[in-house]
Design a protein around this motif. Structure first.
Motif, mmCIF file in Angstrom:
data_model
loop_
_atom_site.group_PDB
_atom_site.id
_atom_site.type_symbol
_atom_site.label_atom_id
_atom_site.label_comp_id
_atom_site.label_asym_id
_atom_site.label_seq_id
_atom_site.Cartn_x
_atom_site.Cartn_y
_atom_site.Cartn_z
ATOM 1 N N TYR A 1 0.817 -1.214 0.000
ATOM 2 C CA TYR A 1 0.000 0.000 0.000
ATOM 3 C C TYR A 1 0.852 1.267 0.000
ATOM 4 O O TYR A 1 0.365 2.336 0.351
ATOM 5 C CB TYR A 1 -0.928 -0.007 1.215
ATOM 6 C CG TYR A 1 -2.060 -1.010 1.094
ATOM 7 C CD1 TYR A 1 -3.272 -0.645 0.511
ATOM 8 C CD2 TYR A 1 -1.912 -2.310 1.540
ATOM 9 C CE1 TYR A 1 -4.314 -1.548 0.391
ATOM 10 C CE2 TYR A 1 -2.944 -3.231 1.421
ATOM 11 C CZ TYR A 1 -4.141 -2.851 0.840
ATOM 12 O OH TYR A 1 -5.167 -3.754 0.712
ATOM 13 N N VAL B 1 -4.878 2.116 -1.824
ATOM 14 C CA VAL B 1 -4.878 1.308 -3.049
ATOM 15 C C VAL B 1 -3.580 0.517 -3.132
ATOM 16 O O VAL B 1 -2.488 1.083 -2.994
ATOM 17 C CB VAL B 1 -5.023 2.198 -4.305
ATOM 18 C CG1 VAL B 1 -4.965 1.346 -5.572
ATOM 19 C CG2 VAL B 1 -6.318 2.987 -4.246
ATOM 20 N N SER C 1 -0.490 -1.229 -4.709
ATOM 21 C CA SER C 1 0.330 -0.959 -5.877
ATOM 22 C C SER C 1 1.649 -1.696 -5.695
ATOM 23 O O SER C 1 1.926 -2.267 -4.639
ATOM 24 C CB SER C 1 0.558 0.548 -6.044
ATOM 25 O OG SER C 1 1.196 1.083 -4.894
ATOM 26 N N GLY D 1 0.011 -2.941 -15.799
ATOM 27 C CA GLY D 1 -0.075 -1.924 -14.764
ATOM 28 C C GLY D 1 0.272 -0.577 -15.357
ATOM 29 O O GLY D 1 0.828 -0.486 -16.460
ATOM 30 N N THR E 1 2.391 5.172 -12.019
ATOM 31 C CA THR E 1 1.719 6.353 -11.464
ATOM 32 C C THR E 1 2.668 7.338 -10.808
ATOM 33 O O THR E 1 2.307 8.491 -10.588
ATOM 34 C CB THR E 1 0.662 5.917 -10.435
ATOM 35 O OG1 THR E 1 1.299 5.146 -9.398
ATOM 36 C CG2 THR E 1 -0.425 5.084 -11.090
ATOM 37 N N THR F 1 6.368 3.591 -8.746
ATOM 38 C CA THR F 1 5.104 2.992 -8.309
ATOM 39 C C THR F 1 4.280 2.597 -9.520
ATOM 40 O O THR F 1 4.071 3.398 -10.432
ATOM 41 C CB THR F 1 4.306 3.983 -7.438
ATOM 42 O OG1 THR F 1 5.110 4.364 -6.318
ATOM 43 C CG2 THR F 1 3.017 3.345 -6.935
ATOM 44 N N GLN G 1 0.577 0.898 -10.529
ATOM 45 C CA GLN G 1 -0.758 0.509 -10.070
ATOM 46 C C GLN G 1 -1.315 -0.552 -10.994
ATOM 47 O O GLN G 1 -1.277 -0.415 -12.221
ATOM 48 C CB GLN G 1 -1.690 1.719 -10.033
ATOM 49 C CG GLN G 1 -3.041 1.417 -9.385
ATOM 50 C CD GLN G 1 -3.831 2.687 -9.121
ATOM 51 O OE1 GLN G 1 -3.278 3.685 -8.672
ATOM 52 N NE2 GLN G 1 -5.109 2.662 -9.414
ATOM 53 N N PRO H 1 -6.649 -5.351 -10.186
ATOM 54 C CA PRO H 1 -6.236 -5.682 -8.817
ATOM 55 C C PRO H 1 -6.505 -7.138 -8.431
ATOM 56 O O PRO H 1 -5.881 -7.655 -7.507
ATOM 57 C CB PRO H 1 -7.087 -4.725 -7.957
ATOM 58 C CG PRO H 1 -7.439 -3.597 -8.870
ATOM 59 C CD PRO H 1 -7.604 -4.231 -10.219
#
Length: 361
Positions: A72, A214, A216, A246, A249, A274, A276, A280
């Motif tokens: 997270y 969220v 990641s 992905g 971000t 990072t 995302q 998910p």
């Protein structure tokens, strides 16, 4: 004596057949004996089947792999600024949103407000204009307590009246003044990653740790390879054998001392990237897990490609592929290009899409 002669003849025939078999096996020829007798005959076996693959026209991408961790994001500490005793705490893993209590002090809630400017002073009637006043009014309005018009930098009697209504709803003393430690401030929603305090602990000190809400994947990428990661670009992420696309971000701007897999300094500065997950569900219910991220370095579009197992190294140097045309095979010299995902870019005289080549994989 008369009966012994046929037995000798029979034995001699057996030895002749055996000798033939030994010669056949010894030569390594693909022949078989159909009958062991004086009328022995042989026939050639069909060549063993081979595996072939199509020469495909496709796009190949050169990729760079890096290790990452599903989670997270970075943790942040929440420090209590209000004197008293901790009387309530959230559950680890809980999501905290604006206006809701983060923890309790002396049986009174300390709620969450959104913003980026720390509340650096107490606010009450007569306070000088400031951006912190506007931030306070924005949060009061979001929690349902307005009456002061559009949030601005002026602390007015209408601001104090809204504060009193908010305090009444929370069971606080209705002073119409706002203290620096009355709320927890964050840029947005928070996830409780760990509890630092216990019920009965002094409220001034670290209370809990939070992270983003969220999941990641964070990658410690060699700073020298930072061009691989472009914000908004796609990357491939594999977690527990499942792969998903992905979106990058965030790309860190500060390099830190790098660590290898054993946690030792590897002498290579790292930046944090990072990614995302677009899906998910690939991560299942895991809160944390190792991950592999593949960044795209280069793309060759519309090239001919075959499995790497189709390449044959030539004695004189270079490579060839064995083209199979209805059982007829011939070698075609090829030049290799990009290798990616078990395939290799090839080009050669007469090599076209749709042909089939012999391959080992």
């Amino acid at each position: 004596m008369i009966e012994s002669k046929p037995r000798r003849r029979g034995r001699a025939r057996w030895f002749i057949a055996a000798a033939v078999l030994v010669v056949v096996v010894g030569t390594g020829s693909a022949v078989i004996l159909t009958r062991v007798s004086s009328a022995t005959s042989v026939q050639e076996a069909a060549p063993p089947p081979v595996e072939t693959a199509e020469v495909a026209k496709t796009d190949l991408a050169e990729e760079e792999e890096a290790d990452g961790t599903l989670g997270y994001g970075e943790e942040s500490s929440v420090a209590g600024r209000k004197p008293g005793t901790v009387t309530s705490l959230p559950d680890a893993g809980a999501t905290l949103t604006r206006c809701k209590a983060v923890y309790g002090v002396d049986a009174k809630p300390v709620p969450l407000f959104y913003g980026t400017l720390p509340f650096y002073r107490d606010l009450a009637a007569g306070a000088a204009d400031g951006a912190d006043v506007k931030q306070l009014e924005e949060n009061l309005k979001a929690c349902g307590y307005g009456g002061f018009g559009t949030p601005d930098k002026k602390f007015t009697s209408a601001t104090a009246a809204a504060l009193k209504k908010w305090q009444k709803a929370l069971g606080l003393d209705q002073t119409g003044a706002f203290g620096q430690g009355d709320v927890v401030l964050a840029a947005g929603e928070l996830r409780v990653s760990a509890l630092s305090a216990k019920l009965g602990s002094p409220a001034q000190g670290e209370v809990l740790k939070t992270s983003g809400t969220v999941r990641s994947v964070q990658v410690k990428l060699d700073a020298a390879k930072q061009d691989l990661a472009q914000q908004g670009a796609k990357a491939s992420v594999t977690i527990n054998g499942k792969t998903s696309k992905g979106t990058i971000t965030d790309v860190g701007k500060s390099a830190v001392e790098g660590k290898d897999g054993a946690g030792q300094d590897d002498g290579k500065p790292k930046i944090t990237v990072t990614v995302q997950l677009d899906d998910p569900a690939v991560a299942g219910t895991l809160d944390s897990a190792p991950a592999t991220v593949r960044f795209t370095k280069d793309v060759h579009s519309g090239v001919l490609a075959v499995p790497v197992g189709a390449l044959l190294a030539l004695a004189e140097g270079g490579y060839a592929v064995e083209v199979d045309e209805n059982g007829n095979r011939r070698l075609v010299a090829v030049q290799t290009g990009l290798f990616s995902g078990g395939k290799v870019e090839v080009s050669g005289n007469g090599l076209t899409a749709g042909m089939r080549v012999v391959t080992t994989s």
